[in-house]
Design an enzyme around this catalytic site. Structure first.
Site, PDB file in Angstrom:
ATOM      1  N   SER B 397      -6.032   1.607  -8.726  1.00 56.81           N
ATOM      2  CA  SER B 397      -4.622   1.569  -8.072  1.00 56.81           C
ATOM      3  C   SER B 397      -4.474   0.740  -6.895  1.00 56.81           C
ATOM      4  CB  SER B 397      -4.417   3.129  -7.782  1.00 56.81           C
ATOM      5  OG  SER B 397      -4.611   3.813  -9.083  1.00 56.81           O
ATOM      6  N   ALA B 398      -5.590   0.283  -6.313  1.00 58.13           N
ATOM      7  CA  ALA B 398      -5.311  -0.289  -5.073  1.00 58.13           C
ATOM      8  C   ALA B 398      -4.443  -1.471  -5.416  1.00 58.13           C
ATOM      9  CB  ALA B 398      -6.852  -0.793  -4.425  1.00 58.13           C
TER      10      ALA B 398
END
Lengths: 389, 710
Positions: B397-398
């Protein structure tokens, strides 16, 4: 009929004196000056050798050569024994991969040097016996075979040493003797054909049966021959050195670099500068003037010997002179030709010029024989049928 | 009578022919002499007198490397050596002795008497006796028996040595260190082969010895004094990978690039950079070798010398890296990796790496690049910073900031757009959902809470797909991959960051298949892989209001001034280089920045970051990393974290990647710990420096120092 005894041939002695002095300069410049303790060592010894040789020559000269005729076989056998002593006695000495010397404690002798003179004497005896009239081909056969056999024995021993230079000199000399003798021209042509066939066979073997070829010609000999045929492709140690010598001679140009000023010689690029390659010293330091003078001196010497041969009353004496001309002519041509790249490298010294006792002694002995022939020539005021003319 | 005459004419005729033949032979000699001496004589004379110009180049010290505060990182250590090259066919023994005696006045083989004594063996003493005394050689030769004289010259020599007694050589004083020195040097000279350089001494050659010999080379034929430089890294392995390495002089220029280097004037044994900055900045670091032209005559004697090209030391590099901070970061990743693996060995049985990149988002300055690696076979922890640019992992998700901005820009969502976060059920693929079902959420919340479904919607809308629960995805256009990647590339995700190193990995790009599920994976960082440096550039771009800056390790190149304490004038200065400005409007970027800040204050990162005093903005990521070991699926997570601080005026941006963490501990947060520690360390060090008055002007001060001193 008036008869006059001829005096000693001073012209010949003068020529030899010039050659030896020429040699002394070159010996000093080439190597002598670098001798560790005394720069004149080589010169002194060469002068001493010359002195001894001169005495030997005088003795031989006053000795009646015609008395020798009966003893030539003995000398011949003596020569063969000396040659055999090299490989088969503890006195034999080897150097640079060749066994050519016998050590007699105080001096070292090179038997092949003496053998060549003894051989000339003996063949001269055989040819003199055959008379002065032309032989038919059939009559020539036994005498040619005989000469062939007497030549083959020492030739084999010398090739074994190995010493290709002396061997070739002997072949050339014997051929010169046969050529000038009464042996039939047909036989001479046959011999030439045989010789050419022999060379042809070697060339054939080289290209097609190399393994057999290598049994006849040793590696180092092949290397020298290839180096001579194509110096750039085979820049082995030998051809490098000969090329350096040739370069030095060229650099001498017309007048030379001057005594002890030759760069190639003084920087140690020329091998054996006091012996085999002494001509390179003369070439570089005395230039074309020096070298052509030297060649002319040699030519005049041979001319003198030929003149003596022409005048000689004895057939034996004539053949002795011819044999000695053969020895000298071949040796001179071979030595100078080798430094000029005309001939492959062999270990033959330049007569009277190169440093070395054995060679000087035998050459002076040869001159002694010629002088003896000359001294015993009676000059007739009027031409006589009994002369060889 | 006539018949008889004809017969008798034979001998004189043939004698004349023989004479003619000899005449021709001798004429041939004269002719050949004419050709050799007159025709070609001039040429031969020239060849003999020929002088030769040989060029020798002298190595100059390679450029040094300093950190951003002027701390020396990479130094040179001189290695002086004295060599002997014998001429063709070698020198004679007495010449070698003479040379050794001359050299002994300038060079000491060893100051230690015992060591010197051990260098000289009995044989050496005998050989010395043989060469030294004028009459000794003769004496030794006389001792040879006739039998010995039959031997080869080598064997004869050995015999001669055998016959030399202790009495003989003890006429010299073997307790005299000077004599021992001479003999020790001669021994080295004796070992040399013609025309190939032999090292006489290369360890501990003093500056005085070197200078003395260099000045007297003309009197020392065959002797040469050489100087070579060895690289010394003053901070050990810290950052060493990126400083790079150079070839040894034995290896010289790499064979595979031989033509390239030769065309640049290198010689074959030159040392060149083959990795890291040494390679990247080779042209600056190498300097200019001093070239001296020696004129030699045909004999090899040097008759003159002339400096053709003045030597110039290599230029120095000033790096952007703060070496002290770098050391701290190395320590942090090492500590944390050790801690997590040792505290929870079964949970983290596949964890091996912790990778960090720290940049200044405004300038692209590389502040630190670090990676710790656990070598399971050797059971040891090592620092392997190259993983920052070489290893690519799926980030999770970064990267949602990039997905969101892509959504804004393509118009499929806008700030304030609400989407229902619920499990996405596409026929034929496993159910996809967020970590919890969030209901109707807007874009800001989606980032703060790291909603997967919001990102799936963006991806589906970009691909033009129609989603109906439990049905296959209809109208999916695989061009969606291309569209999304184009935007991602603008952040540096999937493209080269442009760092000034010879190599960087760009990550693996999945195929653009007609499978909507994969595009959804792409949108949440579960498909393509990226390097840690790419993630750091991505977050820097967001922090820097959309300007993607090229990361750089070298800040300035300065001329060498031969002094390590001060610096020469600037040759080149590298300012921030904008690679591109992302296509999005500033207010959209601001929206994502706010989202990242909220992650730290209220969102998925708040547990770790809410109390951090340095106003950090972050985005976390947890990528499922499943792989098979012996046919059994192993489930691990790649833990990632990107962020910057302070969020309103960013001066530090970072990315942390910890691949293959155990799935149970993603909230215990090794990545957060690393992030927190490095941010705290950075600001603490900054405060300490501010107090001490050290700033980046330190470099200029070092340069100014000189000007004043001069």
């Amino acid at each position: 009929m008036q008869q006059k005894k001829l005096p000693i041939d001073y012209t010949m002695l003068f020529l030899i004196g010039c050659l030896v002095i020429f040699g002394l300069f070159a010996i000093y410049s080439g190597s002598g000056q670098y001798a560790s303790h005394d720069p004149t060592t080589y010169i002194k010894r060469q002068i001493m050798f010359f002195g001894i040789s001169l005495i030997v020559m005088a003795v031989i000269a006053y000795f009646d050569f015609e008395l020798l005729e009966r003893w030539t076989l003995v000398f011949y056998i003596l020569g063969i024994i000396m040659l055999l002593m090299v490989p088969f006695s503890p006195l034999g000495v080897g150097r640079n991969g060749a066994e050519r010397w016998i050590n007699l404690k105080y001096i070292e002798l090179q038997p092949s040097e003496f053998m060549k003179i003894f051989l000339v004497l003996h063949i001269s005896t055989i040819l003199a016996k055959a008379g002065k009239y032309r032989l038919s081909f059939r009559e020539s056969i036994p005498i040619t075979l005989k000469i062939g056999a007497y030549t083959a024995i020492p030739l084999f021993l010398i090739l074994k040493q190995p010493d290709l230079g002396t061997a070739l000199m002997i072949i050339f000399t014997v051929f010169a003797l046969i050529f000038t003798s009464s042996i039939s021209l047909k036989m001479v042509m046959t011999l030439i054909t045989m010789g050419l066939t022999g060379i042809g066979t070697l060339v054939y073997l080289y290209f097609n049966h190399f393994e057999i070829f290598t049994k006849i010609i040793a590696d180092h000999q092949l290397a020298r021959i290839l180096g001579w045929l194509d110096p750039t492709a085979h820049s082995s140690g030998y051809s490098y050195q000969t090329q350096q010598a040739l370069l030095g001679i060229g650099a001498g140009q017309l007048t030379g670099s001057g005594f002890t000023q030759g760069f190639q010689v003084q920087s140690g690029r020329v091998p054996e500068a006091q012996t085999d390659f002494i001509f390179a010293v003369i070439g570089e330091e005395f230039g074309f003037i020096g070298t052509s003078l030297l060649v002319i001196l040699f030519f005049l010497l041979i001319y003198r010997i030929i003149t003596i041969a022409f005048h000689a009353n004895s057939l034996f004496g004539v053949y002795i002179c011819i044999g000695i001309i053969g020895l000298f002519a071949f040796q001179i041509f071979q030595n100078i030709g080798m430094t000029l790249g005309l001939m492959p490298v062999t270990g033959l010294a330049l007569p009277f010029v190169s440093y070395g006792g054995s060679s000087l002694l035998t050459n002076m002995m040869a001159i002694g024989l010629v002088t003896s022939v000359h001294l015993r020539t009676k000059e007739y005021m009027f031409s006589n049928d009994e002369t060889i003319r | 009578m006539a018949d008889k005459n004809k017969k008798r004419a034979q001998l004189p005729v043939r004698l004349n022919i023989l004479f003619l033949f000899v005449f021709l032979l001798f004429s041939l000699l004269i002719l050949q002499l004419g050709v050799v001496q007159i025709l070609n004589g001039e040429e031969a004379r020239e060849r003999v007198n020929q002088t030769e110009n040989t060029r020798a180049s002298i190595a100059v010290p390679r450029g040094l490397m300093y950190d951003r505060y002027g701390k020396l990182l990479l130094d040179n250590e001189p290695e002086r050596s004295i060599t002997y090259t014998p001429p063709k066919n070698g020198d004679t023994a007495s010449k070698r002795l003479e040379l050794a005696e001359k050299l002994a006045g300038m060079l000491t083989m060893s100051d230690d008497f015992e060591e010197l004594e051990s260098m000289v063996k009995e044989r050496d003493m005998k050989e010395y006796w043989l060469v030294k005394g004028k009459k000794h050689l003769k004496e030794a030769e006389d001792r040879l028996t006739n039998e010995d004289k039959e031997l080869t010259s080598g064997e004869q020599y050995q015999k001669m040595l055998d016959y030399i007694t202790e009495e003989d050589y003890n006429i010299y004083d073997w307790d005299d260190p000077d004599l021992l020195n001479v003999v020790a040097i001669k021994k080295e000279l004796d070992q040399a082969y013609e025309l190939s350089p032999h090292t006489i001494k290369n360890e501990g050659v003093t500056e005085t010895e070197y200078a003395l010999i260099s000045e007297n080379l003309a009197q020392l034929p065959g002797i040469d004094a050489k100087i070579d430089w060895n690289r010394v890294s003053l901070y050990g392995s810290t950052f060493a990978t990126f400083l790079g390495s150079i070839t040894s002089s034995d290896r010289g220029i790499p064979k595979e690039y031989q033509d390239y280097y030769l065309s640049l004037g290198y010689s074959r044994n030159d040392r060149v950079g083959i990795s890291g900055l040494e390679q990247q900045y080779e042209s600056f670091l190498r300097g200019q070798k001093e070239v001296i032209q020696y004129t030699t005559n045909n004999n090899g004697d040097i008759i003159g010398s002339e400096t053709v090209i003045e030597g110039k030391s290599g230029n120095d590099l000033i790096l952007t890296v703060d070496i002290e901070f770098q050391q701290e970061v190395d320590q942090i990743v090492l500590d944390e990796l050790k801690k997590y693996i040792s505290q929870n060995p079964s949970e983290n049985k596949y964890m091996e790496d912790a990778i960090v990149a720290v940049l200044d988002p405004k300038t692209g300055d590389v502040l630190a690049l670090s990676a710790a690696h656990y070598d399971r076979k050797e059971n040891e922890y090592v620092i392997q910073p190259h993983r920052v640019i070489y290893d690519a992992h799926i980030p999770g998700s970064a990267i949602k900031g990039a997905t969101m901005l892509t959504g804004y820009q393509t118009g499929v969502v806008a700030p304030g757009t609400y989407i229902l976060d619920r499990p996405i059920k596409i026929a034929g693929t496993p159910t996809k959902s967020s970590w919890r079902t969030m209901g109707s959420i807007n874009d800001l919340k989606a980032i703060e809470q790291s909603s997967n479904v919001y990102m799936f919607e963006i991806a589906m809308r970009i691909a033009g797909a129609t989603y109906r629960e439990n049905e296959p995805l209809r109208n999916f256009n695989s061009e969606g991959f291309q569209i999304m990647r184009n935007y991602f590339n603008q952040f540096g995700l999937g493209s080269k960051t442009g760092i000034d190193l010879p190599f960087e990995e760009t990550g693996a790009v999945g195929s653009n298949v007609q499978d909507g599920g994969l595009l959804l994976d792409f949108a949440i960082g579960q498909y393509d892989t990226y390097t840690t440096l790419q993630l750091a550039q991505y977050v820097s771009t967001i922090a820097n209001d959309g300007y993607r800056i090229r990361p750089r390790i070298v800040k300035e190149i300065r001329q060498a001034n031969g002094n390590k304490e001060s610096l020469g004038p600037v040759l080149e200065s590298y300012g921030p280089e904008v690679l591109n400005r992302i296509d999005m409007d500033e207010h959209l970027i601001k929206r994502v920045q706010d989202g990242f800040r909220q992650v730290a204050t209220n969102g998925t990162g708040s547990g770790h970051w809410a109390s951090n005093p340095y106003n950090v903005a972050v985005k976390t990521g947890t990528a499922q990393n499943h792989f098979y070991v012996n046919g059994v699926q192993q489930q691990t997570n790649n833990l990632t974290l990107v962020g910057y601080a302070p969020y309103d005026e960013p001066e530090i941006a970072f990315a942390v990647v910890v691949p293959k963490a155990g799935i149970g501990n993603n909230h215990s947060g090794i990545h957060h710990n690393i992030g927190n520690r490095l941010i705290n360390t950075y600001f603490e060090m900054k405060e300490a420096r501010d107090k001490a008055g050290i700033d980046e002007n330190a470099i200029d001060d070092m340069a100014n120092n000189i000007d004043e001193n001069d």
